[in-house]
Design a protein around this motif. Structure first.
Motif, PDB file in Angstrom:
ATOM      1  N   ASP A   1       0.867  -1.189   0.000  1.00  0.00           N
ATOM      2  CA  ASP A   1       0.000   0.000   0.000  1.00  0.00           C
ATOM      3  C   ASP A   1       0.903   1.238   0.000  1.00  0.00           C
ATOM      4  OD1 ASP A   1      -1.998   1.817   0.197  1.00  0.00           O
ATOM      5  OD2 ASP A   1      -2.701   1.200   2.185  1.00  0.00           O
ATOM      6  N   PHE A   2       1.330   1.645  -1.176  1.00  0.00           N
ATOM      7  CA  PHE A   2       2.274   2.747  -1.302  1.00  0.00           C
ATOM      8  C   PHE A   2       1.605   4.083  -0.947  1.00  0.00           C
ATOM      9  CE2 PHE A   2       5.410   0.856  -4.653  1.00  0.00           C
ATOM     10  CZ  PHE A   2       5.683  -0.193  -3.791  1.00  0.00           C
ATOM     11  N   VAL A   3       2.375   4.960  -0.341  1.00  0.00           N
ATOM     12  CA  VAL A   3       1.889   6.309  -0.073  1.00  0.00           C
ATOM     13  C   VAL A   3       1.526   6.990  -1.393  1.00  0.00           C
ATOM     14  CG1 VAL A   3       2.566   8.600   0.782  1.00  0.00           C
ATOM     15  CG2 VAL A   3       3.156   6.539   2.097  1.00  0.00           C
ATOM     16  N   GLU A   4       2.340   6.786  -2.381  1.00  0.00           N
ATOM     17  CA  GLU A   4       2.073   7.344  -3.711  1.00  0.00           C
ATOM     18  C   GLU A   4       1.561   6.235  -4.628  1.00  0.00           C
ATOM     19  OE1 GLU A   4       2.236  10.484  -4.445  1.00  0.00           O
ATOM     20  OE2 GLU A   4       3.157  11.138  -2.557  1.00  0.00           O
ATOM     21  N   GLY A   5       0.250   6.165  -4.800  1.00  0.00           N
ATOM     22  CA  GLY A   5      -0.307   5.203  -5.748  1.00  0.00           C
ATOM     23  C   GLY A   5      -1.073   4.054  -5.138  1.00  0.00           C
ATOM     24  N   GLY A   6      -0.942   3.846  -3.812  1.00  0.00           N
ATOM     25  CA  GLY A   6      -1.694   2.789  -3.147  1.00  0.00           C
ATOM     26  C   GLY A   6      -1.342   1.403  -3.659  1.00  0.00           C
ATOM     27  N   GLU A   7      -2.264   0.438  -3.468  1.00  0.00           N
ATOM     28  CA  GLU A   7      -2.025  -0.949  -3.888  1.00  0.00           C
ATOM     29  C   GLU A   7      -2.011  -1.087  -5.405  1.00  0.00           C
ATOM     30  OE1 GLU A   7      -3.898  -4.231  -2.078  1.00  0.00           O
ATOM     31  OE2 GLU A   7      -4.129  -3.266  -0.123  1.00  0.00           O
ATOM     32  N   GLU A   8      -2.697  -0.201  -6.081  1.00  0.00           N
ATOM     33  CA  GLU A   8      -2.730  -0.279  -7.547  1.00  0.00           C
ATOM     34  C   GLU A   8      -1.319  -0.188  -8.128  1.00  0.00           C
ATOM     35  OE1 GLU A   8      -4.812   2.007 -11.355  1.00  0.00           O
ATOM     36  OE2 GLU A   8      -5.378   2.518  -9.296  1.00  0.00           O
ATOM     37  N   VAL A   9      -0.469   0.591  -7.487  1.00  0.00           N
ATOM     38  CA  VAL A   9       0.932   0.690  -7.908  1.00  0.00           C
ATOM     39  C   VAL A   9       1.793  -0.300  -7.130  1.00  0.00           C
ATOM     40  CG1 VAL A   9       2.957   2.209  -7.953  1.00  0.00           C
ATOM     41  CG2 VAL A   9       0.699   3.104  -8.567  1.00  0.00           C
ATOM     42  N   GLY A  10       1.539  -0.427  -5.829  1.00  0.00           N
ATOM     43  CA  GLY A  10       2.417  -1.208  -4.967  1.00  0.00           C
ATOM     44  C   GLY A  10       2.412  -2.691  -5.226  1.00  0.00           C
ATOM     45  N   ARG A  11       1.257  -3.281  -5.489  1.00  0.00           N
ATOM     46  CA  ARG A  11       1.211  -4.732  -5.656  1.00  0.00           C
ATOM     47  C   ARG A  11       1.966  -5.193  -6.906  1.00  0.00           C
ATOM     48  NH1 ARG A  11      -1.128  -8.283  -2.774  1.00  0.00           N
ATOM     49  NH2 ARG A  11      -2.461  -6.745  -1.736  1.00  0.00           N
ATOM     50  N   PRO A  12       1.735  -4.604  -8.074  1.00  0.00           N
ATOM     51  CA  PRO A  12       2.526  -5.037  -9.242  1.00  0.00           C
ATOM     52  C   PRO A  12       4.019  -4.743  -9.082  1.00  0.00           C
ATOM     53  CG  PRO A  12       1.085  -3.189  -9.819  1.00  0.00           C
ATOM     54  CD  PRO A  12       0.663  -3.661  -8.483  1.00  0.00           C
ATOM     55  N   TYR A  13       4.358  -3.675  -8.361  1.00  0.00           N
ATOM     56  CA  TYR A  13       5.763  -3.345  -8.087  1.00  0.00           C
ATOM     57  C   TYR A  13       6.418  -4.492  -7.315  1.00  0.00           C
ATOM     58  CZ  TYR A  13       9.631  -0.243  -6.506  1.00  0.00           C
ATOM     59  OH  TYR A  13      10.859   0.346  -6.245  1.00  0.00           O
ATOM     60  N   TYR A  14       5.757  -4.929  -6.252  1.00  0.00           N
ATOM     61  CA  TYR A  14       6.269  -6.023  -5.425  1.00  0.00           C
ATOM     62  C   TYR A  14       6.313  -7.335  -6.211  1.00  0.00           C
ATOM     63  CZ  TYR A  14       5.614  -9.996  -2.252  1.00  0.00           C
ATOM     64  OH  TYR A  14       5.691 -11.224  -1.644  1.00  0.00           O
ATOM     65  N   GLN A  15       5.247  -7.621  -6.951  1.00  0.00           N
ATOM     66  CA  GLN A  15       5.192  -8.866  -7.711  1.00  0.00           C
ATOM     67  C   GLN A  15       6.293  -8.932  -8.759  1.00  0.00           C
ATOM     68  OE1 GLN A  15       1.103  -8.606  -9.029  1.00  0.00           O
ATOM     69  NE2 GLN A  15       0.344  -9.828  -7.297  1.00  0.00           N
ATOM     70  N   ALA A  16       6.602  -7.796  -9.361  1.00  0.00           N
ATOM     71  CA  ALA A  16       7.678  -7.763 -10.348  1.00  0.00           C
ATOM     72  C   ALA A  16       9.031  -8.024  -9.685  1.00  0.00           C
ATOM     73  CB  ALA A  16       7.688  -6.409 -11.059  1.00  0.00           C
ATOM     74  N   GLN A  17       9.246  -7.473  -8.488  1.00  0.00           N
ATOM     75  CA  GLN A  17      10.495  -7.735  -7.776  1.00  0.00           C
ATOM     76  C   GLN A  17      10.642  -9.211  -7.446  1.00  0.00           C
ATOM     77  OE1 GLN A  17      10.444  -5.034  -4.359  1.00  0.00           O
ATOM     78  NE2 GLN A  17      11.995  -3.782  -5.353  1.00  0.00           N
ATOM     79  N   MET A  18       9.575  -9.809  -6.938  1.00  0.00           N
ATOM     80  CA  MET A  18       9.633 -11.233  -6.593  1.00  0.00           C
ATOM     81  C   MET A  18       9.931 -12.082  -7.827  1.00  0.00           C
ATOM     82  SD  MET A  18       9.244 -11.885  -3.329  1.00  0.00           S
ATOM     83  CE  MET A  18       8.559 -13.534  -3.157  1.00  0.00           C
ATOM     84  N   ALA A  19       9.277 -11.781  -8.922  1.00  0.00           N
ATOM     85  CA  ALA A  19       9.469 -12.564 -10.141  1.00  0.00           C
ATOM     86  C   ALA A  19      10.892 -12.443 -10.669  1.00  0.00           C
ATOM     87  CB  ALA A  19       8.464 -12.119 -11.204  1.00  0.00           C
ATOM     88  N   GLN A  20      11.491 -11.270 -10.536  1.00  0.00           N
ATOM     89  CA  GLN A  20      12.818 -11.063 -11.113  1.00  0.00           C
ATOM     90  C   GLN A  20      13.946 -11.503 -10.202  1.00  0.00           C
ATOM     91  OE1 GLN A  20      13.511  -7.159 -12.689  1.00  0.00           O
ATOM     92  NE2 GLN A  20      15.616  -7.595 -13.282  1.00  0.00           N
ATOM     93  N   TYR A  21      13.765 -11.361  -8.884  1.00  0.00           N
ATOM     94  CA  TYR A  21      14.910 -11.530  -7.988  1.00  0.00           C
ATOM     95  C   TYR A  21      14.823 -12.692  -6.996  1.00  0.00           C
ATOM     96  CZ  TYR A  21      15.904  -6.838  -9.709  1.00  0.00           C
ATOM     97  OH  TYR A  21      16.141  -5.762 -10.514  1.00  0.00           O
ATOM     98  N   TYR A  22      13.641 -13.081  -6.557  1.00  0.00           N
ATOM     99  CA  TYR A  22      13.561 -14.057  -5.473  1.00  0.00           C
ATOM    100  C   TYR A  22      14.153 -15.405  -5.886  1.00  0.00           C
ATOM    101  CZ  TYR A  22      11.762 -17.046  -1.783  1.00  0.00           C
ATOM    102  OH  TYR A  22      11.668 -17.949  -0.766  1.00  0.00           O
ATOM    103  N   HIS A  23      15.242 -15.776  -5.227  1.00  0.00           N
ATOM    104  CA  HIS A  23      15.969 -17.022  -5.504  1.00  0.00           C
ATOM    105  C   HIS A  23      16.392 -17.124  -6.968  1.00  0.00           C
ATOM    106  CE1 HIS A  23      15.470 -19.796  -1.823  1.00  0.00           C
ATOM    107  NE2 HIS A  23      15.418 -18.531  -1.444  1.00  0.00           N
ATOM    108  N   LYS A  24      16.741 -15.985  -7.524  1.00  0.00           N
ATOM    109  CA  LYS A  24      17.221 -15.954  -8.898  1.00  0.00           C
ATOM    110  C   LYS A  24      18.685 -15.525  -8.920  1.00  0.00           C
ATOM    111  CE  LYS A  24      13.156 -16.541 -11.073  1.00  0.00           C
ATOM    112  NZ  LYS A  24      12.185 -16.403 -10.004  1.00  0.00           N
ATOM    113  N   LEU A  25      19.372 -15.858 -10.001  1.00  0.00           N
ATOM    114  CA  LEU A  25      20.767 -15.436 -10.163  1.00  0.00           C
ATOM    115  C   LEU A  25      20.876 -13.920 -10.245  1.00  0.00           C
ATOM    116  CD1 LEU A  25      21.935 -18.155 -12.721  1.00  0.00           C
ATOM    117  CD2 LEU A  25      22.648 -17.974 -10.325  1.00  0.00           C
ATOM    118  N   ASP A  26      19.782 -13.252 -10.594  1.00  0.00           N
ATOM    119  CA  ASP A  26      19.791 -11.788 -10.698  1.00  0.00           C
ATOM    120  C   ASP A  26      19.710 -11.081  -9.346  1.00  0.00           C
ATOM    121  OD1 ASP A  26      20.032 -11.746 -13.420  1.00  0.00           O
ATOM    122  OD2 ASP A  26      17.901 -11.463 -13.829  1.00  0.00           O
ATOM    123  N   ASP A  27      19.584 -11.828  -8.241  1.00  0.00           N
ATOM    124  CA  ASP A  27      19.475 -11.183  -6.927  1.00  0.00           C
ATOM    125  C   ASP A  27      20.864 -10.735  -6.469  1.00  0.00           C
ATOM    126  OD1 ASP A  27      18.666 -10.225  -4.485  1.00  0.00           O
ATOM    127  OD2 ASP A  27      18.405 -12.205  -3.559  1.00  0.00           O
TER     128      ASP A  27
END
Length: 532
Positions: free
Chosen positions: A454-480
């Protein structure tokens, strides 16, 4: 004690210690510098027992020494040795079952068995098999699958997961830890969990190395079996699997019973001991030094990949997971050291082998340097949020302890009007998948923050895809890997609140409590007398 190692990222990085801080002075620059060192290629993914362990622990010790903290481990040392055990199958297990008619049936598929924490060789003949429903004992929910049955020398078979009456989201009673503990209390030599389909949870990895602890609280063997393989055994009892499962779901009217079936098995695995370590630093309490608050994080990651990617990279650097949490605990210690002396002792615990199954924290919980009954709380940091400011602070396992209410009050005072919220994915059961869980199993109120959306700027509409993109790209990945563009805004927000929460816990005489409906409340109650 490990000696210093001055290579790779260089001796100067080991002494990245900084200028004096003031309480709550959480610096994005220092956090970034710690992560940069801990996620460097030279540490080779921080796998327990490898070169990255020595470099990591040397670095942490150097930081704490420069801050002026004391060693917090056993006998005044920095390190708590942890004995890991790697078990590797040498061949598939041989398994047969025999019913009341005495006919032997061989099981070749649909079952995975592993040796427990011993020498790796398990050979048993005609072990009686008991069906125990879900294998759950939950007094506060009036649920007891066992009654007074004695499992000495027997194998217990349980359903995976938890009773439907406990809700759809995973809880402690659906965990392997609870089921194993209850089976061991009654003398079981083995536990097998039933799952619906081949390839489901628990069926994968049956032929790969697994890591546990030397002397772990385990049955002699454990495994999984699919319903279709178990179906003929149910028929042998005069019923079918659907009827057995339906009976188990009745809860109060169901009790474990001998199936009349006997199992013979032969498991062969090699057993290799790996020497690893937890690291502990402390600030002794000024008034009640025998009472303890713990901040924890795991220092390890998963090492290297068998094959490089298209860029030639094969190192899982683990910058987010969990160089970030490790850095957060370091900086928490700096803030406490700069502030007034705490009345309770504050311990900063860095555990090994979280990625191998929460093993370093399990070792600590079963070999506590500070008694768990005198441990007020554990605040665990596993992956700091790398996001802009958030209105709320997210937690795993919302609704479990009074610590959440205290944190919500502090968040409101800090202007975070979103309050304390869940992680948004309760079905994942994340509360049972990081190191605070082993403290909870020991009865200690334990809390773990997560990335809010729940971002101060943009709320969940911005925050949830932001977080999901981070998880997809970095979580337990060589790119972390370490990045210069980390946004530490939410991380510093959270660390500041966790510091203020810790200050309250460390300086009050009251003891944090589980909420009455929590599955861990009864475990804490067992040690109430020690806190009187």
């Amino acid at each position: 004690m490990f000696g210093r190692i001055l290579c790779g990222v260089a001796a100067s990085a080991l002494l990245l210690v900084a200028l004096p801080a003031t309480a709550q002075d959480f610096s994005a620059e220092r956090l970034s510098d710690h992560i940069k060192y801990l996620a460097d290629d030279s540490l080779e993914g921080r796998f327990p027992g490898k070169v990255g362990e020595k470099m990591t622990l040397d670095y942490l010790q150097a930081q704490y020494e420069a801050m002026g903290l004391e060693p917090g481990g056993p006998d005044g040392q920095w390190l708590q040795p942890v004995e890991l055990l790697r078990l590797t199958p040498t061949r598939p297990p041989v398994v047969t079952w025999t019913g009341r008619e005495g006919v032997a049936h061989t099981i070749e598929t649909g079952m995975a068995l592993r040796a427990g924490a011993g020498e790796g060789l398990v050979k048993l003949d005609n072990v009686p098999m008991v069906f125990a429903g879900y294998g759950v004992v939950a007094p506060e929910r009036n649920w007891d699958d066992y009654g007074d049955i004695d499992l000495t020398g027997k194998l217990v078979v349980v359903l995976g997961g938890q009773p439907e009456a406990f809700g759809a989201d995973p809880n402690f009673y659906g965990s392997g830890t609870h089921k194993t503990n209850e089976a061991l209390k009654r003398g079981a030599v083995g536990i097998i969990t039933l799952y619906p389909v081949t390839g489901g949870r628990g069926m994968r990895g049956g032929n790969r190395p697994r890591m546990t602890l030397v002397g772990a609280h385990e049955t002699a063997f454990q495994g999984v079996m699919t319903m279709d393989i178990a179906a003929p055994m149910a028929v042998e009892q005069g019923g079918d699997m659907e009827a057995l499962v339906a009976m188990a779901k009745q809860g109060g009217t169901f009790k474990a019973h001998d199936s009349g079936i006997k199992i013979s098995l032969d498991i062969a695995e090699t057993a290799e001991v790996i020497h690893s370590n937890n690291l502990l630093a402390k600030i002794p309490g000024s008034e009640r030094p025998d009472e303890v608050l713990v901040y924890s994080a795991h220092w390890d990651h998963v090492g290297t990949a068998a094959d490089p990617d298209a860029n030639g990279d094969r190192i899982f650097n683990g910058a987010w997971d969990n160089a970030s949490g490790t850095s957060g605990v370091l900086e928490m210690a700096r803030a406490f050291k700069a502030g007034p002396p705490p009345e309770r002792t504050v311990v900063f615990l860095h555990v090994t082998a979280e990625e191998q199954g929460l093993l370093g924290s399990e070792w600590y919980a079963t070999h506590p340097v500070y008694p768990l009954e005198k441990t007020a709380a554990d605040i665990n940091i596993d992956m700091l949020p790398f996001t802009p400011a958030t209105r709320s602070i997210a937690l795993f396992g919302i609704g479990k302890s009074m610590l959440e209410d205290d944190l919500a009050r502090l968040a409101a005072a800090a202007g975070r009007d979103g309050g304390v919220v869940g992680d948004g994915e309760p079905a994942q059961g994340f509360y049972y998948r990081s190191d605070h869980f082993n403290f909870a199993v020991g009865g200690v109120p334990a809390l773990m923050p997560w990335t809010g959306v729940d971002f101060v700027e943009g709320g969940e509409e911005v925050g949830r895809p932001y977080y999901q993109a981070q998880m997809a790209q970095y979580y337990h990945k060589l790119d972390d890997e370490w990045r210069a563009d980390y946004d530490f805004t939410a991380a510093i927000q959270n660390l500041t609140l966790l510091y203020r929460l810790g200050q309250e816990v460390a300086n009050e005489t009251a003891w944090p409590q589980w909420k009455p409906g929590s599955e861990f409340a009864a475990l804490r109650k067992e040690s109430d007398a020690a806190r009187q």
